[in-house]
Design a protein around this motif. Structure first.
Motif, PDB file in Angstrom:
ATOM      1  N   ILE A 127      -7.534   2.250  -1.870  1.00  0.00           N
ATOM      2  CA  ILE A 127      -6.519   3.220  -1.595  1.00  0.00           C
ATOM      3  C   ILE A 127      -5.182   2.397  -2.099  1.00  0.00           C
ATOM      4  O   ILE A 127      -4.320   3.035  -2.884  1.00  0.00           O
ATOM      5  CB  ILE A 127      -6.285   3.314  -0.148  1.00  0.00           C
ATOM      6  N   ARG A 128      -4.949   1.007  -1.959  1.00  0.00           N
ATOM      7  CA  ARG A 128      -3.912   0.375  -2.452  1.00  0.00           C
ATOM      8  C   ARG A 128      -3.844   0.501  -4.050  1.00  0.00           C
ATOM      9  O   ARG A 128      -2.847   0.590  -4.625  1.00  0.00           O
ATOM     10  CB  ARG A 128      -3.883  -1.105  -2.001  1.00  0.00           C
ATOM     11  N   PHE A 187     -12.200  -0.223   1.288  1.00  0.00           N
ATOM     12  CA  PHE A 187     -11.490   0.999   1.348  1.00  0.00           C
ATOM     13  C   PHE A 187      -9.928   1.127   1.082  1.00  0.00           C
ATOM     14  O   PHE A 187      -9.626   1.815   0.292  1.00  0.00           O
ATOM     15  CB  PHE A 187     -11.952   1.942   2.723  1.00  0.00           C
ATOM     16  N   LEU A 188      -9.462  -0.108   1.719  1.00  0.00           N
ATOM     17  CA  LEU A 188      -7.944  -0.125   1.972  1.00  0.00           C
ATOM     18  C   LEU A 188      -7.602  -0.708   0.652  1.00  0.00           C
ATOM     19  O   LEU A 188      -6.578  -0.079  -0.074  1.00  0.00           O
ATOM     20  CB  LEU A 188      -7.765  -1.154   2.958  1.00  0.00           C
ATOM     21  N   PHE A 226       2.449  -1.529   4.264  1.00  0.00           N
ATOM     22  CA  PHE A 226       1.142  -0.972   4.106  1.00  0.00           C
ATOM     23  C   PHE A 226      -0.008  -1.801   5.330  1.00  0.00           C
ATOM     24  O   PHE A 226      -0.699  -1.111   5.661  1.00  0.00           O
ATOM     25  CB  PHE A 226       0.584  -1.474   2.844  1.00  0.00           C
ATOM     26  N   ASP A 227       0.365  -2.797   5.857  1.00  0.00           N
ATOM     27  CA  ASP A 227      -0.547  -3.466   6.903  1.00  0.00           C
ATOM     28  C   ASP A 227      -0.330  -2.328   8.206  1.00  0.00           C
ATOM     29  O   ASP A 227      -1.643  -2.240   8.654  1.00  0.00           O
ATOM     30  CB  ASP A 227       0.093  -4.652   7.392  1.00  0.00           C
ATOM     31  N   VAL A 268      -5.317   4.005   9.159  1.00  0.00           N
ATOM     32  CA  VAL A 268      -6.428   4.011   8.190  1.00  0.00           C
ATOM     33  C   VAL A 268      -8.048   3.642   9.208  1.00  0.00           C
ATOM     34  O   VAL A 268      -8.708   4.564   9.282  1.00  0.00           O
ATOM     35  CB  VAL A 268      -6.403   3.251   6.988  1.00  0.00           C
ATOM     36  N   CYS A 269      -7.642   2.506   9.506  1.00  0.00           N
ATOM     37  CA  CYS A 269      -8.963   2.052  10.427  1.00  0.00           C
ATOM     38  C   CYS A 269      -9.443   2.869  11.521  1.00  0.00           C
ATOM     39  O   CYS A 269     -10.339   2.866  11.803  1.00  0.00           O
ATOM     40  CB  CYS A 269      -8.835   0.651  10.638  1.00  0.00           C
ATOM     41  N   PHE A 273       0.071   0.932   7.840  1.00  0.00           N
ATOM     42  CA  PHE A 273      -1.000   1.742   7.399  1.00  0.00           C
ATOM     43  C   PHE A 273      -2.396   1.588   7.444  1.00  0.00           C
ATOM     44  O   PHE A 273      -2.850   2.614   7.800  1.00  0.00           O
ATOM     45  CB  PHE A 273      -0.272   2.263   5.905  1.00  0.00           C
ATOM     46  N   SER A 274      -2.753   0.323   7.149  1.00  0.00           N
ATOM     47  CA  SER A 274      -4.286   0.199   7.431  1.00  0.00           C
ATOM     48  C   SER A 274      -4.405   0.266   8.605  1.00  0.00           C
ATOM     49  O   SER A 274      -5.586   0.603   8.877  1.00  0.00           O
ATOM     50  CB  SER A 274      -4.139  -1.585   6.908  1.00  0.00           C
ATOM     51  N   ASN A 334     -14.123  -1.528   5.599  1.00  0.00           N
ATOM     52  CA  ASN A 334     -12.670  -1.191   5.710  1.00  0.00           C
ATOM     53  C   ASN A 334     -11.856  -1.897   4.669  1.00  0.00           C
ATOM     54  O   ASN A 334     -10.850  -1.203   4.152  1.00  0.00           O
ATOM     55  CB  ASN A 334     -12.189  -1.431   6.972  1.00  0.00           C
TER      56      ASN A 334
END
Lengths: 187, 193
Positions: free
Chosen positions: B68-69, B64-65, A25-26, A32-33, A28-29, B61
């Motif tokens: 989503i999580r 937002f994350l 997920f990191d 996203v950013c 993926f973050s 951010n």
């Protein structure tokens, strides 16, 4: 030198996508950013509704995370993500169709710094003109003018032939010029 | 080139033409005032569109994350659904290819059977005897050999070389049409002026 940087960026992104695909997920973050703002602005230009743009962006990244395993590195990640975002935005717009009316939209005024009243009015008029385009042409001109995507990338995202991209783009530009013509003559 | 096909001027404006096409357009622009005005209009429009600023999200951010999580955990992993239309693009050519192979193998088999004199007649009569011997299947011979003529299974043994060629060719044409449709859908052709 420039191409080295571009290639490095692409390699880094491919590596990040691969990690995200494996459930990181990191990683993926990071994706996203780096893409969030562009996706949100693209949706905002489609609908001129900040709340809807934020919701659609979030929905797009959720879908992206859930279907990341289906992404093939042969196509551009950005194009793939935009396709998801456009679908998410259309879904949200369809859901709120009864309440959605272009004329009712409160188009946010541009930054008031160093802008005359005429300039602000002109920009509002331009946003209205974009919104009055048919959705199919609107999205093509947004992807071309704001996201600087190639015709092929637009065709891939929208799943239409290049010829259709060309005709829709031409229609959108001609319509916008017609809409803005009286104003331009006045200026 | 005239303004009857303005999409090409747009493609030139967007630098989407290849060098030869670009050269042709540039040569045309030297002598065509109308097209130059057209491109100037496009350029002005682009400048205006670029002047519209975007928006900045009200959420950070991190927030937002986190959202989503949270939402992905709540929703869980969705099952992968492949739409039927998408599946057909792969299923149809695979079926055609399989059909081609089956007919080919059948062709070899019948070719071998035909090498032994009277063997096809022997298979047909054996089948008939087997069917008539089985209880409750007395209707089958009528279905297989209606009117006493060679239809049904028997007709398969009449399948000669020409029939094989025609069938295989028809399947090949179907396959080519399918591939052409597929290419058209996922076209990657360059722009031709």
């Amino acid at each position: 030198m420039f191409w080295d940087t571009v290639n490095n960026d692409q390699a880094n992104e491919a590596e990040t996508i691969e990690k995200a695909k494996n459930g990181d997920f990191d990683a993926f973050s990071v994706l996203v950013c780096s893409h969030r703002e562009a996706v949100m602005n693209m949706v905002y230009r489609m609908c001129a509704d900040q709340q809807l743009a934020e919701d659609a962006t979030q929905e797009a990244f959720i879908r992206c995370w859930q279907h990341l395993s289906q992404y093939r590195t042969l196509s551009s990640f950005r194009a793939w993500l935009y396709r998801i975002a456009i679908n998410a935005a259309y879904d949200l717009l369809r859901r709120e169709k009864d309440n959605f009316n272009i004329d009712d939209l409160q188009i946010s005024e541009e930054s008031k710094v160093e802008q005359t009243v005429e300039q602000r009015q002109h920009k509002t008029k331009l946003r209205q003109a974009i919104l009055q385009l048919p959705p199919a042409s609107r999205i093509v001109i947004i992807l071309r003018e704001y996201e600087q995507l190639s015709y092929q990338e637009i065709a891939d995202i929208l799943d239409i032939p290049i010829g259709t991209v060309m005709s829709r783009l031409n229609y959108a530009r001609t319509s916008l010029l017609k809409e803005l013509a009286p104003q331009q003559e006045a200026q | 080139m005239t303004l009857d096909h303005p999409e090409w001027l747009d493609a030139y404006f967007d630098q989407e033409l290849n060098p030869i096409q670009t050269h042709i357009v540039e040569q045309h622009l030297i002598s065509c005032e109308q097209c130059r005005v057209y491109l100037e209009g496009r350029d002005n429009l682009r400048k205006e569109l670029q002047s519209l600023s975007g928006i900045i999200s009200s959420k950070s951010n991190q927030r937002f994350l986190d959202e989503i999580r949270l939402r992905t955990q709540r929703r869980g992993v969705e099952t992968i659904r492949i739409p039927l239309a998408k599946l057909l693009w792969y299923l149809v050519p695979i079926t055609l290819l399989l059909a081609l192979n089956v007919f080919q193998i059948y062709g070899w088999f019948t070719g071998l059977v035909d090498l032994i004199p009277g063997s096809s007649q022997f298979i047909v009569t054996s089948l008939l005897r087997l069917i008539s011997a089985a209880d409750g299947l007395s209707w089958l011979p009528t279905l297989l050999f209606p009117g006493g003529n060679l239809f049904g299974i028997a007709a398969l043994f009449q399948w000669n070389f020409l029939n094989q060629i025609i069938t295989v060719a028809a399947l090949a044409v179907l396959y080519c049409v399918w591939m052409a449709l597929w290419l058209l859908k996922n076209q990657r052709q360059s722009l031709n002026l």
